[in-house]
Every structure is written in structure tokens, then in C-alpha cells.
Enzyme design. Structure first.
Site, PDB file in Angstrom:
ATOM      1  NE  ARG A 121      29.876  14.197  45.389  1.00  0.00           N
ATOM      2  CZ  ARG A 121      30.169  13.873  46.640  1.00  0.00           C
ATOM      3  NH1 ARG A 121      30.703  14.775  47.429  1.00  0.00           N
ATOM      4  NH2 ARG A 121      29.914  12.675  47.086  1.00  0.00           N
ATOM      5  CE  LYS A 143      27.194  19.517  23.395  1.00  0.00           C
ATOM      6  NZ  LYS A 143      26.730  19.167  22.029  1.00  0.00           N
ATOM      7  CD  GLU A 185      33.337  21.640  13.642  1.00  0.00           C
ATOM      8  OE1 GLU A 185      32.315  22.318  13.822  1.00  0.00           O
ATOM      9  OE2 GLU A 185      33.369  20.399  13.776  1.00  0.00           O
ATOM     10  CE  LYS A 227      30.609  25.240  21.186  1.00  0.00           C
ATOM     11  NZ  LYS A 227      31.315  23.994  21.069  1.00  0.00           N
ATOM     12  CD  GLU A 237      23.147  19.585  21.600  1.00  0.00           C
ATOM     13  OE1 GLU A 237      24.324  19.891  21.871  1.00  0.00           O
ATOM     14  OE2 GLU A 237      22.849  18.641  20.869  1.00  0.00           O
ATOM     15  NE  ARG A 242      26.731  23.138  23.223  1.00  0.00           N
ATOM     16  CZ  ARG A 242      27.614  23.252  24.186  1.00  0.00           C
ATOM     17  NH1 ARG A 242      27.234  23.700  25.373  1.00  0.00           N
ATOM     18  NH2 ARG A 242      28.877  22.931  23.998  1.00  0.00           N
ATOM     19  CG  ASN A 246      24.835  18.568  16.855  1.00  0.00           C
ATOM     20  OD1 ASN A 246      26.000  18.643  17.254  1.00  0.00           O
ATOM     21  ND2 ASN A 246      23.818  18.320  17.666  1.00  0.00           N
ATOM     22  CG  HIS A 249      28.550  17.558  13.682  1.00  0.00           C
ATOM     23  ND1 HIS A 249      28.663  18.821  13.125  1.00  0.00           N
ATOM     24  CD2 HIS A 249      29.626  17.435  14.506  1.00  0.00           C
ATOM     25  CE1 HIS A 249      29.731  19.420  13.605  1.00  0.00           C
ATOM     26  NE2 HIS A 249      30.335  18.612  14.446  1.00  0.00           N
ATOM     27  CG  HIS A 253      27.948   9.616  13.478  1.00  0.00           C
ATOM     28  ND1 HIS A 253      28.778   9.456  14.563  1.00  0.00           N
ATOM     29  CD2 HIS A 253      27.249   8.458  13.356  1.00  0.00           C
ATOM     30  CE1 HIS A 253      28.582   8.256  15.072  1.00  0.00           C
ATOM     31  NE2 HIS A 253      27.649   7.632  14.363  1.00  0.00           N
ATOM     32  CG  HIS A 267      34.990  15.607  13.786  1.00  0.00           C
ATOM     33  ND1 HIS A 267      33.797  14.923  13.860  1.00  0.00           N
ATOM     34  CD2 HIS A 267      34.720  16.873  14.218  1.00  0.00           C
ATOM     35  CE1 HIS A 267      32.854  15.729  14.333  1.00  0.00           C
ATOM     36  NE2 HIS A 267      33.386  16.916  14.558  1.00  0.00           N
TER      37      HIS A 267
HETATM   38  N1  GLY Z   1      30.527  20.808  19.270  1.00  0.00           N
HETATM   39  C1  GLY Z   1      29.150  21.044  19.448  1.00  0.00           C
HETATM   40  C2  GLY Z   1      28.803  21.695  20.738  1.00  0.00           C
HETATM   41  O1  GLY Z   1      29.682  22.138  21.446  1.00  0.00           O
HETATM   42  O2  GLY Z   1      27.659  21.770  21.077  1.00  0.00           O
END
Ligand code: GLY
Length: 368
Positions: A121, A143, A185, A227, A237, A242, A246, A249, A253, A267
Site C-alpha cells: 500500500r 504521476k 517540454e 512544474k 489535476e 495542472r 497538457n 498534448h 496525442h 512523444h
Molecule cells: N506530464 C504532465 C503532468 O505531470 O501533469
């Protein structure tokens, strides 16, 4: 050295950005390592390049590494490798208070982070990102995910690392194309929220890509700080902050899907071109000036990244690309949020974009 805090209350941590962090990893990691044996997840390429050095650095503090090797590439972000890794971590006797090291790019970081999120956990992990993209994006913010048959990053968790060591030396062994893809990025942080950084990159981007130390450290540290601020304000998010990360993206995508998520378009290359399309679409609907949209395209092109749809040779139409967008995990209650620009450095989330309009816009861009 730059030290950037990620302020998340009891889950706060630091991102260190400097050269030589791996050489001194024993010292930096000592506070997190309770046992002599340290589990490390890595792929064969990164182990060949950095394995012996990190082993020597940890030995100075009396630690011995236990290696878990995954195959290079996106295939390791799978149920199969998650099961193998969690079984191995259990065999190693990893406990909640222990830390696992993720030494690698986004694939290794995402897989390791997710395994650590669910192991007993939740156990600790530290990130030692070895690509520019991982240093400025995926290693920071918690993430973690694997891919499934239904799509990328669809099964995962938010699980913050305890420390991130972004050693600039590792970027010297990256293939130039991967470095440029990571730079997309970096550029994104300027375009989405920091006009001064965007202008600085216009003047200094070549020095960053040439890995000149001062410029590189400034670029990575500024990106990580951007960030960190966004993650601290909207960790999960839920507040349209957050989501700004994107930018590029949604278009990206669709382009990645159309090119089969293959080496045809990395990417970061998809994000770069996606950013140009977001800027051009913003200009088309009167939000952004045309000269600013051109500046975004010029910054992308100057970095050797694809700046127009013709640069990637697609054989499709706007409708096909929009159809890919409908499978985007960012779909929310039947609408697809787009990150658009009021200005360079002023991105926002738009929820009222008509996909038919996007298809018509993409047809125009394909014919450009
Ligand atoms: N790569 C986007 C984020 O970490 O929210």
C-alpha cells in the site's frame, strides 16, 4: 546546484539539479536508505552507461545495489512487468519505510513509481532521471502509470518520490533526437506560463541543446520550478492548473496515434508540433496574435523539432486526427479540453472547442 522544493505538505520533496549528482549519489541518497541493500530499477542501456558509477558512489556509503532490469522502451510499462517488479520487490523484502531507486527515463520512473505506490500500500522511491524529458517532466509531480490494451497511462496512481536527482551529466549520453524531444517540454513551460523564459530560450536554446552547463542548468531548473509550482497548486489535476501541462498534448496525442506511437514521431516531437497547432488554432479564433503563433513555430523549428504537419508527412485528414482525439484520456463528460493561448506565457483550459472546427483547422494545416 539548483535545489527546487516541491511543496506538498507531508509529501514534500526536493529536486536537485546539477552536474555530478550520480558521482555523489551515496551522499545524496544516504538519508533515504535504511538498509545495506538498495533495489534499483533500470534498463540495460542505462545500466551499461551509468550502472558502475552509481554502484561505486553508493559503495562509498556502504550500500550494495540490487538490480532489476527491464527491457528498454515503452513495453516495460505493462501489467506483465508490473507483476514481475512487484514480485521481485517482495522477494527483496522491501518494506514501507524503504526506498526503491528508479534510474532511467520516463518508462522506468512511471513503472517503478506505480509499483511503489501499490507495494504494501505504498513504499518510498527516489527518482534519478536519465533523459531531459524525465528530468523536466515525468520524474516530478508523482504521476505514475502503466499502459494497457486500451491505451497509454490508463492504470496508475499519484505517488510522489522522496527525492529527485537530476544529474545534467547524463544528458551527454542521450541521442540528439531524444535530447531535442525533451527540449520540447522545456519550451512548453515558457509557452504556457513564462514569456520571459520563452524569450530567454529563443536566445539561449542552442546553448541548452549544446549542453553548455550554465544554460542547461538554468533551463532544467526553471522548468522544474515551473512544474513544482503547478503541482503544489493542483497536485491531482482537479483545478485547471495542472491541466495546463497538457499544452500541445491533445494535438500531439492524435499525431502520435496516427503514427502508431512509433519512432516516426517521439512523444516530445508530438508535443512540440502540438504546441504549434495549439498556438495556430488560438490565432485562428482570434485569441493569440499571428506573429506570436509564428514565434512559437519558430522556436520549435529552431530546436530541430517538427513545426508543421508537412514536416511529418501524414497521409490523413482532419477528421481522422480528431477521431484519435476521442480516445484521449483527457476526454471529460463528452468534451475534450484544449489548452489554448491568450498570449505566449498565458495558457488556459478551453472546454468549448467544437471538434468539427478542429477538423477543419487541421485540414487547413495539412494543406499548408
Ligand atoms: N506530464 C504532465 C503532468 O505531470 O501533469
Amino acid at each position: 546546484m539548483a535545489v527546487i522544493p516541491v511543496a506538498l505538505g507531508g509529501r514534500s520533496y526536493e529536486v536537485q539539479v546539477a552536474r555530478g549528482l550520480i558521482e555523489d549519489a551515496g551522499h545524496h541518497l544516504a538519508p533515504y536508505l535504511r538498509k545495506r541493500e538498495v533495489p534499483v530499477v533500470v534498463d540495460a542501456n542505462v545500466r551499461r552507461l551509468w550502472g558502475a558509477r552509481i554502484e561505486a558512489a553508493l559503495a562509498v556509503e556502504g550500500h550494495q545495489l540490487r538490480w532489476f532490469e527491464v527491457p528498454p522502451g515503452e513495453g516495460a510499462k505493462s501489467w506483465e512487468w508490473l507483476a514481475r517488479l512487484t514480485d521481485w520487490l517482495l522477494d527483496q523484502g522491501v518494506e514501507r519505510g524503504d526506498h526503491v531507486m528508479a534510474l532511467g527515463g520516463g518508462v522506468v520512473g512511471d513503472l517503478t513509481g506505480f509499483a511503489c505506490a501499490i507495494l504494501k500500500r505504498g513504499c518510498g522511491f527516489v527518482q534519478v532521471p536519465t533523459t531531459l524529458l524525465a528530468q523536466v517532466d515525468s520524474s516530478v509531480g508523482g504521476k505514475t502509470a502503466i499502459n494497457t490494451a486500451a491505451g497509454k497511462n490508463l492504470v496508475g496512481a499519484f505517488h510522489q518520490p522522496s527525492l529527485v536527482l537530476a544529474d545534467l551529466d547524463v544528458l551527454g549520453t542521450l541521442p540528439p533526437r531524444e535530447l531535442r524531444a525533451g527540449y520540447a517540454e522545456v519550451l512548453k513551460y515558457g509557452v504556457l506560463g513564462d514569456r520571459a523564459f520563452f524569450d530567454w530560450l529563443a536566445a539561449n536554446g542552442a546553448a541548452v541543446l549544446a549542453l553548455e552547463e550554465a544554460a542547461l542548468e538554468h533551463a532544467v531548473a526553471t522548468s522544474v520550478a515551473a512544474k513544482a509550482a503547478i503541482v503544489a497548486a493542483d497536485e491531482r489535476e482537479t483545478e485547471d492548473k495542472r491541466a495546463l501541462l497538457n499544452l500541445g498534448h491533445t494535438f500531439g496525442h492524435a499525431l502520435e496515434a496516427e503514427t502508431g506511437f512509433s519512432d516516426r514521431l517521439l512523444h516530445g516531437e508530438g508535443v512540440a508540433l502540438g504546441m504549434v497547432l495549439a498556438a495556430r488554432y488560438s490565432a485562428r479564433i482570434g485569441l493569440l496574435t499571428a506573429p506570436d503563433a509564428d514565434k512559437v513555430a519558430a522556436a520549435v523549428g529552431a530546436a530541430g523539432l517538427p513545426a508543421s504537419l508537412s514536416a511529418i508527412g501524414l497521409d490523413c485528414n482532419g477528421k481522422t486526427l480528431v477521431a484519435h482525439m476521442l480516445h484521449d484520456k483527457k476526454m471529460d463528460a463528452g468534451t475534450l479540453p484544449f489548452i489554448l493561448l491568450h498570449a505566449i506565457g498565458e495558457a488556459f483550459v478551453s472546454r468549448d472547442v467544437a471538434l468539427a472546427d478542429i477538423a477543419a483547422f487541421l485540414d487547413e494545416e495539412l494543406a499548408r
